[in-house]
Design a protein around this motif. Structure first.
Motif, PDB file in Angstrom:
ATOM      1  N   GLY A  77       0.801  -1.216   0.000  1.00  0.00           N
ATOM      2  CA  GLY A  77       0.000   0.000   0.000  1.00  0.00           C
ATOM      3  C   GLY A  77       0.834   1.266   0.000  1.00  0.00           C
ATOM      4  N   THR A  78       0.464   2.209   0.876  1.00  0.00           N
ATOM      5  CA  THR A  78       1.155   3.491   0.949  1.00  0.00           C
ATOM      6  C   THR A  78       2.626   3.319   1.297  1.00  0.00           C
ATOM      7  OG1 THR A  78      -0.895   4.568   1.645  1.00  0.00           O
ATOM      8  CG2 THR A  78       1.142   5.762   2.038  1.00  0.00           C
ATOM      9  N   ALA A  84       8.933   2.993  -3.166  1.00  0.00           N
ATOM     10  CA  ALA A  84       9.207   3.183  -4.592  1.00  0.00           C
ATOM     11  C   ALA A  84       9.745   4.589  -4.864  1.00  0.00           C
ATOM     12  CB  ALA A  84       7.932   2.928  -5.411  1.00  0.00           C
ATOM     13  N   GLU A  85       9.201   5.576  -4.145  1.00  0.00           N
ATOM     14  CA  GLU A  85       9.704   6.948  -4.325  1.00  0.00           C
ATOM     15  C   GLU A  85      11.126   7.089  -3.784  1.00  0.00           C
ATOM     16  OE1 GLU A  85       8.133  11.519  -3.720  1.00  0.00           O
ATOM     17  OE2 GLU A  85       7.615  10.027  -2.206  1.00  0.00           O
ATOM     18  N   GLN A  86      11.426   6.410  -2.695  1.00  0.00           N
ATOM     19  CA  GLN A  86      12.787   6.425  -2.154  1.00  0.00           C
ATOM     20  C   GLN A  86      13.764   5.845  -3.170  1.00  0.00           C
ATOM     21  OE1 GLN A  86      13.357   5.097   1.984  1.00  0.00           O
ATOM     22  NE2 GLN A  86      11.138   5.171   2.215  1.00  0.00           N
ATOM     23  N   GLY A 114       4.230   8.948  -1.834  1.00  0.00           N
ATOM     24  CA  GLY A 114       5.033   8.104  -2.702  1.00  0.00           C
ATOM     25  C   GLY A 114       4.528   8.075  -4.138  1.00  0.00           C
ATOM     26  N   ILE A 115       4.932   7.027  -4.846  1.00  0.00           N
ATOM     27  CA  ILE A 115       4.551   6.870  -6.251  1.00  0.00           C
ATOM     28  C   ILE A 115       4.084   5.442  -6.501  1.00  0.00           C
ATOM     29  CG2 ILE A 115       6.142   8.666  -7.081  1.00  0.00           C
ATOM     30  CD1 ILE A 115       8.048   6.370  -7.929  1.00  0.00           C
TER      31      ILE A 115
END
Length: 206
Positions: A77-78, A84-86, A114-115
């Motif tokens: 989830g979040t 993924a953004e990291q 995030g993404i």
């Protein structure tokens, strides 16, 4: 020109480091330099040689090409979208450090943070060669800031790296190596089931 210059600079760096090491070793015999200085010169020369050898190992035709890197958040989830953004920021910093040009072709942001996915075009010397080992599923285990109970969570994100192929690579498809398989659906269903060949599989024999 930039690529050729990098090879020349690499060679000059190795030659200078090895000559400096030889001088340091000779001066050490005469007690003009300390053993610590010789060790430092050796470590520097070794790093220069290993860096050039690493570059020489990337000898496949596609290694020198630009790369397309795609990150997709997985289960979690979040938390996974934040992971993924990291990863995206991590690869961007890596590319900046190596003077690669980064272009974000497609970005889908997460619902809260995030993404969900991002596609990045990376241009530079041996971009694909250095990044191809990043292919796979990346896992993060941490106490999630998005979890009210403060529990430890495991998040996943998939990374796909492909070379940006140009016209210098020829793809030859031999018709004799192609075969087609057709088959019917199985199980209970409508009137087409077991009567119409609705499945098609294309095979290519290497």
């Amino acid at each position: 020109v930039k690529g050729i210059k990098a090879w020349i600079e690499g060679y000059e760096g190795v030659r200078a480091a090895t000559e400096e090491l030889q001088l340091a070793f000779d001066y050490c015999k005469e007690e003009l330099v300390t053993e610590e200085e010789v060790d430092a010169a050796y470590a520097h020369a070794l790093k220069e040689v290993e860096d050039l050898e690493m570059k020489n190992m990337l000898s496949h035709e596609e290694d020198q090409m630009p790369a397309v890197l795609k990150i997709v958040s997985g289960a979690g989830g979040t938390e996974a979208q934040d992971w993924a953004e990291q990863l995206m920021r991590l690869y961007q910093r890596y590319c900046e450090k190596h003077d690669y040009k980064v272009t974000i072709a497609n970005l889908q942001e997460g619902d809260e943070a995030g993404i969900k996915s991002v596609t990045i075009k990376i241009e530079g010397d041996f971009a694909y060669g250095y990044l191809k080992s990043e292919n796979g599923v990346h896992r993060l285990v941490r106490v999630s800031p998005y979890n009210a109970q403060g529990k430890r969570m495991t998040s996943f994100a998939s990374v796909f790296v492909t070379p940006l192929v140009d016209d210098t690579i020829e793809v030859n498809i031999e018709q004799a190596r192609i075969s087609w398989d057709t088959f019917r659906s199985g199980g209970a269903g409508g009137q087409n089931v077991n009567k119409v060949e609705s499945g098609v599989r294309l095979r290519y024999q290497y």
